[in-house]
Write a protein that holds these residues in place. Structure first.
Motif, mmCIF file in Angstrom:
data_model
loop_
_atom_site.group_PDB
_atom_site.id
_atom_site.type_symbol
_atom_site.label_atom_id
_atom_site.label_comp_id
_atom_site.label_asym_id
_atom_site.label_seq_id
_atom_site.Cartn_x
_atom_site.Cartn_y
_atom_site.Cartn_z
ATOM 1 N N UNK A 63 49.602 -12.740 -10.322
ATOM 2 C CA UNK A 63 48.636 -11.979 -10.452
ATOM 3 C C UNK A 63 49.214 -10.030 -10.819
ATOM 4 N N UNK A 64 47.670 -9.378 -12.107
ATOM 5 C CA UNK A 64 48.281 -8.718 -12.430
ATOM 6 C C UNK A 64 48.502 -7.176 -11.533
ATOM 7 N N UNK A 65 48.183 -7.777 -10.305
ATOM 8 C CA UNK A 65 48.836 -6.518 -8.728
ATOM 9 C C UNK A 65 49.987 -5.690 -9.340
ATOM 10 N N UNK A 66 50.439 -6.750 -8.964
ATOM 11 C CA UNK A 66 52.452 -6.867 -9.027
ATOM 12 C C UNK A 66 52.475 -6.199 -10.243
ATOM 13 N N UNK A 67 52.217 -6.348 -11.298
ATOM 14 C CA UNK A 67 52.091 -5.771 -13.095
ATOM 15 C C UNK A 67 51.786 -4.965 -12.713
ATOM 16 N N UNK A 68 50.927 -4.210 -12.390
ATOM 17 C CA UNK A 68 50.899 -2.801 -12.668
ATOM 18 C C UNK A 68 51.045 -1.813 -12.161
ATOM 19 N N UNK A 69 51.206 -2.709 -10.485
ATOM 20 C CA UNK A 69 52.124 -1.301 -9.757
ATOM 21 C C UNK A 69 53.056 -0.959 -10.139
ATOM 22 N N UNK A 70 54.172 -2.124 -10.443
ATOM 23 C CA UNK A 70 56.202 -1.607 -10.857
ATOM 24 C C UNK A 70 55.400 -1.230 -12.636
ATOM 25 N N UNK A 71 54.574 -1.598 -13.099
ATOM 26 C CA UNK A 71 54.525 -0.114 -14.549
ATOM 27 C C UNK A 71 54.338 1.388 -14.467
ATOM 28 N N UNK A 72 53.314 1.635 -12.753
ATOM 29 C CA UNK A 72 52.859 2.870 -12.654
ATOM 30 C C UNK A 72 53.738 3.345 -11.895
ATOM 31 N N UNK A 73 54.567 2.422 -10.867
ATOM 32 C CA UNK A 73 56.084 2.930 -10.984
ATOM 33 C C UNK A 73 57.280 3.371 -12.081
ATOM 34 N N UNK A 74 57.670 2.802 -12.729
ATOM 35 C CA UNK A 74 58.484 2.785 -13.570
ATOM 36 C C UNK A 74 58.011 4.295 -14.066
ATOM 37 N N UNK A 75 56.704 3.900 -14.506
ATOM 38 C CA UNK A 75 56.132 5.789 -14.999
ATOM 39 C C UNK A 75 55.894 7.428 -13.885
ATOM 40 N N UNK A 79 42.461 9.502 -9.234
ATOM 41 C CA UNK A 79 42.162 7.614 -10.091
ATOM 42 C C UNK A 79 42.131 8.400 -11.637
ATOM 43 N N UNK A 80 40.957 8.909 -11.776
ATOM 44 C CA UNK A 80 40.517 9.777 -12.868
ATOM 45 C C UNK A 80 41.119 10.455 -13.635
ATOM 46 N N UNK A 81 41.861 11.339 -12.605
ATOM 47 C CA UNK A 81 42.286 12.463 -13.458
ATOM 48 C C UNK A 81 43.952 11.712 -14.188
ATOM 49 N N UNK A 82 44.233 10.716 -13.820
ATOM 50 C CA UNK A 82 44.900 9.770 -14.127
ATOM 51 C C UNK A 82 45.175 9.081 -15.386
ATOM 52 N N UNK A 83 43.553 8.791 -15.321
ATOM 53 C CA UNK A 83 43.248 7.602 -15.628
ATOM 54 C C UNK A 83 43.164 7.367 -17.327
ATOM 55 N N UNK A 84 43.963 8.509 -17.932
ATOM 56 C CA UNK A 84 44.051 8.373 -19.549
ATOM 57 C C UNK A 84 45.919 8.740 -19.817
ATOM 58 N N UNK A 85 46.597 9.006 -18.615
ATOM 59 C CA UNK A 85 47.905 8.911 -18.649
ATOM 60 C C UNK A 85 48.601 7.868 -18.299
ATOM 61 N N UNK A 86 47.117 6.612 -17.716
ATOM 62 C CA UNK A 86 47.738 5.717 -17.056
ATOM 63 C C UNK A 86 48.482 4.900 -17.653
#
Length: 434
Positions: A158-170, A346-353
């Motif tokens: 699913x997409x959840x793991x992909x999103x979490x992985x990219x957030x952690x890398x960033x 979440x809204x504060x970070x939304x543009x930089x995620x």
């Protein structure tokens, strides 16, 4: 088609030399013939999931409980049905390209190994096996045969793991050294054997038991209650850990824990404790420090609602909570819908995620494409087996009612003979060893 079938039959006969089928064997648009061991319950869900898949033909159904397979058979009246999957292999094996196994945990190893020895790629529901030794055996067989094998923790694609992985890398979460995982449904029963009942028509009870010791039939065991009985299932932890521990286990590269500490409502030799907290400690690696993975189920040890979660938002019945030095992430079951909390953050970070490309095959299609040699199974047995092992270390600790120390290099329990014996599970009943 004839050439490919001939190739498959030769491959099965020459078991020791089985390899991933090359792209040249299957045409890009050629359909795969898939068989099902278990066509009711989770098996019916699998049938429905592939019912309208343009790349699949249904080759055969096998189910020891004939009435449970009624819906699948009605929807596919021309598909052959047998009660014994071994007869299915004998009668239809040359037409089968892959097998989906949706049976109780205690039969996973016997069924999967038999199918793999026949040269068949398998999709095996989670948890991979009923014991650590069985998981290691299937992991070794996968490595030997190079077959496309997938454990059915669907959230792994699913997409959840992909999103979490990219957030952690960033670096969105900052430093992370622990995660909290939990589940709501409880599989726990009194520590007493239920009374014998007549075996219902259409159920082959001997075959349902398979390698497990012979016990009298009871409706307290099935269709789903087997999950809470030690000789058949793996309890709440076994039912949900491969879903809700999956994201942190994968993203932080966890492997074998060095310590398992427990708090519970007490041991049960026949079933599992209803209220549990488990803390797995994983040693530091080259890419991270020591990591703790906490598991909770039951009222006494329920994870408290995080203060960061907005009052209007629901705290999921099962999921994953990850506290980082910069942000906290809440996920639902199956590694689903990661969200930074509170919503203002979440809204504060939304543009930089980081932007994440979520376009990829689902868990079923990933396995089908792997059979064709076009992808690699994401939750192959090499990965799913390690995740299942981790779950089992927790259940072993609960069963002996004490914490465990583990050598993560040899993957063995230190100084506890009773717990070590449980790594191997019970001996298979006569005639059911594979």
């Amino acid at each position: 088609m004839t050439n490919r079938r001939h190739f498959l039959s030769k491959t099965a006969a020459a078991f020791a030399g089985v390899q991933i089928l090359p792209r040249s064997v299957f045409g890009a648009n050629e359909k795969l013939s898939i068989a099902f061991v278990g066509a009711g319950g989770k098996g019916w869900h699998a049938v429905q999931s592939l019912q309208n898949n343009d790349s699949v033909n249904f080759a055969a159904f096998a189910d020891v409980h004939e009435s449970r397979a009624t819906e699948a058979r009605k929807a596919n009246p021309s598909v052959p049905f047998v009660s014994d999957f071994r007869k299915m292999l004998d009668q239809h094996g040359k037409h089968i390209d892959g097998i989906i196994i949706s049976t109780p945990d205690h039969t996973h190893h016997f069924t999967a190994k038999t199918c793999m020895q026949a040269g068949k790629p398998v999709y095996l529901e989670k948890p991979l096996t009923h014991s650590i030794a069985e998981a290691r055996d299937l992991m070794a067989l996968e490595q030997q045969t190079k077959l496309a094998c997938q454990m059915g923790n669907q959230g792994h694609s699913g997409g959840g793991i992909l999103v979490l992985e990219e957030w952690v890398k960033a670096g969105v979460l900052g430093n992370v050294n622990e995660a909290h995982c939990w589940a709501g449904p409880i599989w726990s029963y009194p520590d007493a054997r239920p009374a014998e009942e007549p075996v219902p028509a259409g159920l082959d009870w001997n075959q349902w038991l398979g390698p497990a010791a012979m016990v009298p039939y009871s409706s307290k065991y099935l269709p789903a209650q087997w999950r809470g009985w030690f000789e058949f299932g793996n309890g709440t932890l076994g039912d949900w850990a491969c879903h809700n521990m999956d994201a942190p286990y994968h993203v932080w590269g966890l492997d074998c824990p060095s310590r398992v500490e427990i708090e519970s409502s007490g041991p049960s030799k026949l079933s599992f404790p209803a209220r549990v907290k488990i803390t797995y400690t994983f040693p530091a690696s080259a890419t991270r420090g020591e990591f703790k993975l906490h598991w909770y189920h039951g009222a006494d040890h329920a994870l408290k609602r995080p203060p960061e979660l907005d009052a209007a938002r629901t705290f999921p019945e099962g999921g994953t909570l990850i506290h980082g030095s910069k942000a906290t992430v809440l996920m639902g079951t199956h590694a689903g819908t990661p969200r930074v909390i509170p919503e203002a953050k979440m809204q504060e970070l939304s543009t930089s995620l980081p932007k994440v490309n979520l376009k990829r095959s689902n868990h079923w299609d990933n396995w089908l494409l792997a059979i064709k040699g076009q992808e690699i199974c994401r939750s192959n047995f090499a990965y799913g087996g390690r995740l299942t092992e981790t779950m089992h270390f927790g259940n072993i600790a609960l069963h002996v009612n004490r914490s465990l120390t583990i050598d993560p290099v040899t993957r063995s329990i230190i100084g506890d003979e009773e717990a070590t014996a449980l790594m191997h599970g019970p001996a298979a009943r006569q005639g059911w060893k594979v």
